[in-house]
Write an enzyme that holds these catalytic residues in place. Structure first.
Site, mmCIF file in Angstrom:
data_model
loop_
_atom_site.group_PDB
_atom_site.id
_atom_site.type_symbol
_atom_site.label_atom_id
_atom_site.label_comp_id
_atom_site.label_asym_id
_atom_site.label_seq_id
_atom_site.Cartn_x
_atom_site.Cartn_y
_atom_site.Cartn_z
ATOM 1 N N GLU A 234 47.141 39.605 38.848
ATOM 2 C CA GLU A 234 45.926 40.282 39.320
ATOM 3 C C GLU A 234 44.953 39.167 39.670
ATOM 4 O O GLU A 234 44.408 38.526 38.775
ATOM 5 C CB GLU A 234 45.321 41.127 38.188
ATOM 6 C CG GLU A 234 46.190 42.259 37.694
ATOM 7 C CD GLU A 234 46.177 43.443 38.621
ATOM 8 O OE1 GLU A 234 45.384 43.464 39.579
ATOM 9 O OE2 GLU A 234 46.986 44.349 38.400
ATOM 10 N N CYS A 268 36.033 40.887 40.089
ATOM 11 C CA CYS A 268 37.041 40.672 41.138
ATOM 12 C C CYS A 268 36.819 41.665 42.278
ATOM 13 O O CYS A 268 37.150 41.367 43.420
ATOM 14 C CB CYS A 268 38.433 40.802 40.566
ATOM 15 S SG CYS A 268 38.706 42.329 39.677
#
Ligand code: NAD
Length: 553
Positions: A234, A268
């Site tokens: 990720e 993010c």
């Protein structure tokens, strides 16, 4: 390797040290790996119901410790206690959904055994064994514990390495896990920086789950490839925000600025760039600047803090943010507000006159900064949004949600939000992850749990029966049989399916001397009827198979 090294706990708001923890030594790493390897089959063989019961107890511990957790994260990251508590909230919601749905998501499945009529085909979702979780610092609780608990739920033992930037949270996570004796033997927390992470990869875990930067994703992927260790990554994002002419502009500006600055822009899925169509560009910019100016910056240890934004958590991040800002200004960008540095704080910035030659439009900034670019129309917005190596998320603002959904389908991202941003991470049932250089892993949802398993295939039955079609096809000299079965079973037109029947008829006495084309001509009127009949038969067979599957479940 840091045999005698320590990690200092530094409050990024004040720069004060508030504790320390020893870095894991090479011996500790080796010991942890070997102990967890031995413990893996024990935990995997626990019935799922029992693992759920243990993890529900952990959820209780987590919620009971909420004030202690929010206090530690507050010191460690500089974010407010409320934002820290939201990590506990989202993690508990995730865990609750996982504990509820795991029995269905991990249940074995009976599937069709195809031509092997007499056998039984089953898929089982088996744990990998020892899972290594490498966690980042921006949401140090949820991004460490969500994958760790998911992996445990799926039956793995877990090596967890929290970020060296937020070690106090790592130590607290270790304490929480150790406080549950039924869970403690199956999870180990190892503290340290990337060298400890690299040593853990070298210790050959069975699976790696990394949440971190794209640069680290490349390094860890290369190291994992050396031992062919499967992994999920990720990684970083550069999420775009698209504002169309029919958007609710005050809402878009308010929530766009919020999403660019939440957690001081260190998410993010933060909004990192905005593309606004020309007719509403000026108004959107005016509103965005006003919203940015409303944000209060500061640090408080109180549960009720007046501040929206704290300092940057990792002082090294300041260099990146300032570099992006200076690069943009040098290339002609205009700073409308913010961008002033004070210690580890940088005030929320809004930039215009930006283009894709600037770092701020290409690379992850990870700070409180929003560059806004004018575009002619939605097509240009889509082109620029896709002109990025990252592909984590995107947000689209339009009154016409159907239009926004059509636009979302053209964007190369793993996730999309319409008329909001960031929030999709808080929906436990939605898989979360990216495409392109944002990684390939998924967290949350069924896919996020299955990532911690491998699909194991089991075909079982009695020894092959002599009369079984599959057994007959194993013997030499059965070319014609297989050729007939191929067309009968898988032919895509009525003609293809009819051919083997006609060939069989041809072999009989009365058709022996007839011309093949005459036969075909004479049967032509019946082909539609034959097609319809075979369709009906297929439907009936399908329904029977379905009923059979449901009965077996
Ligand atoms: P990072 O890549 O520096 O570190 C992540 C983890 O990997 C840390 O625990 C670190 O110690 C470890 N690590 C570093 N080098 C290693 C190596 N060679 N071998 C093994 N482990 C190593 O990331 P960060 O700065 O802590 O986190 C911020 C980044 O994470 C941002 O790019 C952000 O976008 C990304 N992120 C992504 C998601 C997502 O879900 N896609 C979520 C949060 C953060």
């Amino acid at each position: 390797m840091g045999e005698h090294k320590i990690l200092e706990f530094i409050n990024p708001a004040s720069g004060e040290k508030f504790g320390e923890a020893p870095v894991a030594s090479q011996e500790e790493i080796q010991q942890a790996v070997s102990e967890l390897r031995q413990a893996a089959p024990v935990w995997a063989n626990r019935p799922l119901g029992e693992r759920i019961r243990v993890l529900r107890r952990f959820q209780e511990i987590l919620i009971a410790a909420r004030d202690e957790i929010s206090a530690v994260i507050n010191q460690d990251c500089g974010k407010s206690r409320q934002d820290a508590l939201i990590e506990v909230f989202i993690l508990s919601d995730y865990l609750q959904a996982y504990l509820r749905h795991a029995p269905r998501w991990l249940r074995s499945q009976r599937v069709s055994s195809g031509f092997y009529f007499t056998k039984r085909a089953t898929i089982e979702y088996r744990p990998h064994g020892v899972v290594l979780v490498l966690a980042p610092w921006n949401y140090p609780l949820i991004l460490a514990l969500a994958p760790a608990l998911g992996a445990l739920l799926a039956g793995n033992t877990v090596l967890l390495k929290p970020s060296e930037v937020t070690p106090a949270t790592g130590v607290m996570i270790e304490k929480l896990l150790r406080s549950l004796p039924e869970l403690a033997p199956y999870v180990r927390v190892l503290h340290g920086d990337g060298t400890v992470g690299a040593a853990l990869v070298q210790a050959k875990p069975d699976f790696i789950f990394l949440t971190g930067s794209t640069a680290t994703g490349r390094i860890v992927s290369r190291a994992a490839a050396k031992h062919l260790i499967p992994l999920a990554c990720e990684l970083g994002g550069k999420d775009a925000m698209l504002v169309l002419e029919d958007a609710d502009l005050p809402a878009a500006a308010h929530w766009g600025i919020w999403a660019a600055n939440y957690n001081a822009g260190q998410s993010c899925v933060a909004v990192e760039r905005a593309y606004v169509v020309k007719p509403v560009f000026d108004e959107f910019v005016r509103l965005a600047v006003a919203e940015a100016n409303k944000l209060q910056q500061g640090f408080s240890t109180a549960k009720k803090s007046p501040y929206h934004i704290g300092p940057l958590t990792d002082p090294r991040q300041m260099e990146i943010v300032e570099h992006h800002l200076q690069d943009a200004l040098a290339k002609g960008a205009r700073l409308l507000t913010g961008g002033e540095r004070q210690g580890n704080y940088i005030s929320p910035a809004v930039l215009v006159n930006v283009d894709h030659s600037m770092l701020v439009m290409q690379e992850e900034t990870f700070g409180p900064l929003l560059p806004i670019m004018a575009v002619a129309d939605e097509d240009e917005a889509v082109n620029w949004a896709n002109a990025s190596a990252a592909g984590l998320g995107v947000s689209i603002w339009s009154h016409d949600r159907a239009r926004a959904r059509r636009l979302a389908a053209r964007l190369k991202t793993g996730t999309a939000v319409i008329n909001d941003a960031i929030t999709h991470f808080g929906v436990p049932m939605l898989p979360f992850g990216g495409v392109k250089e944002s990684g390939s892993g998924r967290t949350h949802g069924e896919e996020g749990l299955r990532v911690f398993t491998h699909a194991y295939a089991l075909l079982d039955g009695n020894p092959p029966y002599a009369w079984d079609v599959a057994t007959l096809a194993r013997q030499p000299g059965r070319y014609d049989l297989i050729s007939a079965l191929l067309r009968l079973g898988m032919g895509t037109t009525p003609q293809q399916r009819l051919e083997p029947v006609l060939e069989a008829l041809e072999k009989t006495q009365n058709l022996k001397h007839k011309d093949w084309s005459t036969v075909r001509r004479s049967l032509a009127p019946f082909l539609p009827a034959f097609g319809a009949a075979s369709l009906a038969l297929s439907v009936l067979a399908g329904a029977a198979l379905l009923a059979d599957r449901q009965r077996k479940h």
